[in-house]
Scaffold this motif. Sequence first.
Motif, PDB file in Angstrom:
ATOM      1  N   LYS A 160       5.422  75.348 -44.801  1.00 39.28           N
ATOM      2  CA  LYS A 160       5.524  75.553 -46.256  1.00 39.28           C
ATOM      3  C   LYS A 160       4.131  75.759 -46.859  1.00 39.28           C
ATOM      4  O   LYS A 160       3.910  76.675 -47.648  1.00 39.28           O
ATOM      5  CB  LYS A 160       6.224  74.347 -46.903  1.00 39.28           C
ATOM      6  N   PHE A 189       4.701  77.467 -31.488  1.00 37.46           N
ATOM      7  CA  PHE A 189       6.034  77.982 -31.153  1.00 37.46           C
ATOM      8  C   PHE A 189       6.241  79.431 -31.572  1.00 37.46           C
ATOM      9  O   PHE A 189       7.355  79.953 -31.503  1.00 37.46           O
ATOM     10  CB  PHE A 189       7.110  77.084 -31.790  1.00 37.46           C
ATOM     11  N   ALA A 235      -8.922  67.192 -47.362  1.00 38.35           N
ATOM     12  CA  ALA A 235      -8.480  66.870 -48.724  1.00 38.35           C
ATOM     13  C   ALA A 235      -7.022  66.432 -48.702  1.00 38.35           C
ATOM     14  O   ALA A 235      -6.146  67.249 -48.431  1.00 38.35           O
ATOM     15  CB  ALA A 235      -8.659  68.077 -49.638  1.00 38.35           C
ATOM     16  N   ASN A 265      -5.292  65.928 -51.120  1.00 39.85           N
ATOM     17  CA  ASN A 265      -4.604  66.667 -52.166  1.00 39.85           C
ATOM     18  C   ASN A 265      -5.529  67.744 -52.738  1.00 39.85           C
ATOM     19  O   ASN A 265      -6.662  67.456 -53.093  1.00 39.85           O
ATOM     20  CB  ASN A 265      -4.153  65.716 -53.281  1.00 39.85           C
ATOM     21  N   PHE A 266      -5.021  68.975 -52.790  1.00 35.57           N
ATOM     22  CA  PHE A 266      -5.824  70.097 -53.287  1.00 35.57           C
ATOM     23  C   PHE A 266      -5.534  70.420 -54.749  1.00 35.57           C
ATOM     24  O   PHE A 266      -6.097  71.370 -55.294  1.00 35.57           O
ATOM     25  CB  PHE A 266      -5.547  71.349 -52.447  1.00 35.57           C
ATOM     26  N   LYS A 307       8.789  65.236 -45.294  1.00 36.32           N
ATOM     27  CA  LYS A 307       7.427  64.754 -45.072  1.00 36.32           C
ATOM     28  C   LYS A 307       7.422  63.739 -43.937  1.00 36.32           C
ATOM     29  O   LYS A 307       8.257  62.844 -43.881  1.00 36.32           O
ATOM     30  CB  LYS A 307       6.873  64.133 -46.357  1.00 36.32           C
ATOM     31  N   LYS A 308       6.424  63.905 -43.031  1.00 37.35           N
ATOM     32  CA  LYS A 308       6.462  63.103 -41.807  1.00 37.35           C
ATOM     33  C   LYS A 308       5.715  61.778 -41.918  1.00 37.35           C
ATOM     34  O   LYS A 308       6.013  60.839 -41.206  1.00 37.35           O
ATOM     35  CB  LYS A 308       5.911  63.926 -40.642  1.00 37.35           C
TER      36      LYS A 308
HETATM   37  P1  NAP Z   1       5.630  72.050 -42.566  1.00 32.96           P
HETATM   38  O1  NAP Z   1       6.366  73.009 -43.438  1.00 32.96           O
HETATM   39  O2  NAP Z   1       6.397  71.184 -41.609  1.00 32.96           O
HETATM   40  O3  NAP Z   1       4.524  72.899 -41.766  1.00 32.96           O
HETATM   41  C1  NAP Z   1       3.811  72.446 -40.685  1.00 32.96           C
HETATM   42  C2  NAP Z   1       3.715  73.619 -39.721  1.00 32.96           C
HETATM   43  O4  NAP Z   1       2.755  73.325 -38.687  1.00 32.96           O
HETATM   44  C3  NAP Z   1       5.039  73.916 -39.034  1.00 32.96           C
HETATM   45  O5  NAP Z   1       5.298  75.311 -39.116  1.00 32.96           O
HETATM   46  C4  NAP Z   1       4.777  73.479 -37.593  1.00 32.96           C
HETATM   47  O6  NAP Z   1       5.521  74.211 -36.669  1.00 32.96           O
HETATM   48  C5  NAP Z   1       3.303  73.791 -37.458  1.00 32.96           C
HETATM   49  N1  NAP Z   1       2.649  73.101 -36.346  1.00 32.96           N
HETATM   50  C6  NAP Z   1       3.029  71.998 -35.673  1.00 32.96           C
HETATM   51  N2  NAP Z   1       2.131  71.697 -34.712  1.00 32.96           N
HETATM   52  C7  NAP Z   1       1.165  72.635 -34.784  1.00 32.96           C
HETATM   53  C8  NAP Z   1      -0.025  72.892 -34.042  1.00 32.96           C
HETATM   54  N3  NAP Z   1      -0.392  72.088 -33.038  1.00 32.96           N
HETATM   55  N4  NAP Z   1      -0.772  73.961 -34.377  1.00 32.96           N
HETATM   56  C9  NAP Z   1      -0.419  74.764 -35.389  1.00 32.96           C
HETATM   57  N5  NAP Z   1       0.710  74.586 -36.119  1.00 32.96           N
HETATM   58  C10 NAP Z   1       1.481  73.540 -35.818  1.00 32.96           C
HETATM   59  O7  NAP Z   1       4.755  71.061 -43.444  1.00 32.96           O
HETATM   60  P2  NAP Z   1       4.012  71.363 -44.837  1.00 32.96           P
HETATM   61  O8  NAP Z   1       4.881  70.906 -45.962  1.00 32.96           O
HETATM   62  O9  NAP Z   1       3.480  72.739 -44.840  1.00 32.96           O
HETATM   63  O10 NAP Z   1       2.825  70.316 -44.722  1.00 32.96           O
HETATM   64  C11 NAP Z   1       1.836  70.408 -43.704  1.00 32.96           C
HETATM   65  C12 NAP Z   1       0.849  69.259 -43.881  1.00 32.96           C
HETATM   66  O11 NAP Z   1       0.149  69.448 -45.135  1.00 32.96           O
HETATM   67  C13 NAP Z   1       1.500  67.867 -43.976  1.00 32.96           C
HETATM   68  O12 NAP Z   1       0.673  66.914 -43.333  1.00 32.96           O
HETATM   69  C14 NAP Z   1       1.535  67.584 -45.480  1.00 32.96           C
HETATM   70  O13 NAP Z   1       1.514  66.222 -45.774  1.00 32.96           O
HETATM   71  C15 NAP Z   1       0.247  68.249 -45.905  1.00 32.96           C
HETATM   72  N6  NAP Z   1       0.158  68.628 -47.323  1.00 32.96           N
HETATM   73  C16 NAP Z   1      -1.070  68.548 -47.886  1.00 32.96           C
HETATM   74  C17 NAP Z   1      -1.261  68.919 -49.193  1.00 32.96           C
HETATM   75  C18 NAP Z   1      -2.634  68.831 -49.783  1.00 32.96           C
HETATM   76  O14 NAP Z   1      -2.840  69.192 -50.954  1.00 32.96           O
HETATM   77  N7  NAP Z   1      -3.619  68.384 -49.019  1.00 32.96           N
HETATM   78  C19 NAP Z   1      -0.175  69.380 -49.964  1.00 32.96           C
HETATM   79  C20 NAP Z   1       1.076  69.472 -49.361  1.00 32.96           C
HETATM   80  C21 NAP Z   1       1.236  69.101 -48.027  1.00 32.96           C
HETATM   81  P3  NAP Z   1       7.009  73.664 -36.236  1.00 32.96           P
HETATM   82  O15 NAP Z   1       7.794  73.507 -37.508  1.00 32.96           O
HETATM   83  O16 NAP Z   1       7.481  74.762 -35.359  1.00 32.96           O
HETATM   84  O17 NAP Z   1       6.797  72.353 -35.560  1.00 32.96           O
END
Ligand code: NAP
Length: 255
Positions: free
Chosen positions: A13, A37, A115, A117-118, A149-150
Motif C-alpha cells: 500500500k 514474490f 521515520a 511517520n512521514f 498492520k503487523k
Molecule cells: P503492505 O501493504 O503489507 O506492504 C508491504 C509490502 O512489502 C508487501 O507488498 C510485501 O509483499 C512486501 N515485502 C515483504 N517482504 C519484503 C522484502 N523482503 N523485500 C521487499 N518487499 C517485501 O504494508 P504497508 O501498509 O504498505 O506498510 C509497510 C510498512 O510501512 C509497515 O511497516 C507500516 O507500518 C509502515 N508504514 C509507515 C508509515 C510512515 O509514515 N512511516 C505510514 C504507513 C505505513 P507480500 O505482501 O507479498 O508479502
Amino acid sequence: MSIKVIVAGFKGKMGSTAVDMVKGDSELELAALLDPFAQEKEVDGVPVFTSKEDLVGFDADVWVDFTMPKVAYENTHFALENGFAPVVGTTGFTEEQIAELIALSKEKGLGGLIAPNFAIGAILLMEFAAKASKYFPDLEIIELHHDKKKDAPSGTAVKTAELIREARDYKKQGAEDEEETLAGARGAEFDGFRIHSVRLPGLVAHQEVIFGAQGEGLTLRHDSYDRISFMSGVNLGIKEVVKRDQLVYGLEHLL
Ligand code: NAP
C-alpha cells in the motif's frame, strides 16, 4: 542530475504510493523495484528484483523501504553496506537496532532516515504531546490503524512515547492497587503511562494523546485519511538524505 531511487516493497500500500510519487517528480528517477514474490521482470522499463543481493553494485542513490517489520532492519543494513542512503518508513525497529544503524551510517558516511511517520501533522502531534506532558504528566496514547498492520504498538506511538519520556519527569500513573481482571485491559506500560493499539478495517493511521489533570483534560489527535499524506515527507527525505552523512531517526530532524 536526478536522484536514483530503489523502492523495496513496491507492491504494498505504501510502496505503490511511493512509486507514483517518485514517477511524478522530475528530480527523481525510479531505478529499481524489489519484492521477493514479484513475477514480472520489469514494470514500465524499471527492473524488478526478487532478492536484495542482486542489487549489490547497482547504480542508485536512495533505498526507500516500505516492507515488513521483520525484514526492515536487514534491508536498511544492506542499503547502508551497499552505498544506498535509506529512507525507511517500515516500522518495528528496536532502539538498539536504530543505534546500530546510525553508527553504521557514520562509518559509511551515508545519510539516511528512519521515520515512523512521514505525515507533517503527526510530527507536530508528537512535538505538541511532548511539550504538553511537562504540564500534564498524566496521559495515555491511543493509536488506531487498519487491521492488516503487523506490529503493535505503531512506530509513531513508540516515538511519541520516547519524546514524552525525554520531556516529562517519570510518573507511575493509575491507582497503586490497580488490578487487571482481564490481561491487557490497561494496554502496554511505557515509562509509567499506557499505550493502546486499536485495529479496525477502514482506518488508515490515527493517533490520540489524551491528557488528564484536576478538573481539565486535553486531547491531541492526528488522522491520516489517505496514504498520500505521507508522500511529501518521503519526498523530502529522499532529497535530504543524499546531502547528509549520517542516518537520523524521525523526520523532524530534516525539517
Ligand atoms: P503492505 O501493504 O503489507 O506492504 C508491504 C509490502 O512489502 C508487501 O507488498 C510485501 O509483499 C512486501 N515485502 C515483504 N517482504 C519484503 C522484502 N523482503 N523485500 C521487499 N518487499 C517485501 O504494508 P504497508 O501498509 O504498505 O506498510 C509497510 C510498512 O510501512 C509497515 O511497516 C507500516 O507500518 C509502515 N508504514 C509507515 C508509515 C510512515 O509514515 N512511516 C505510514 C504507513 C505505513 P507480500 O505482501 O507479498 O508479502
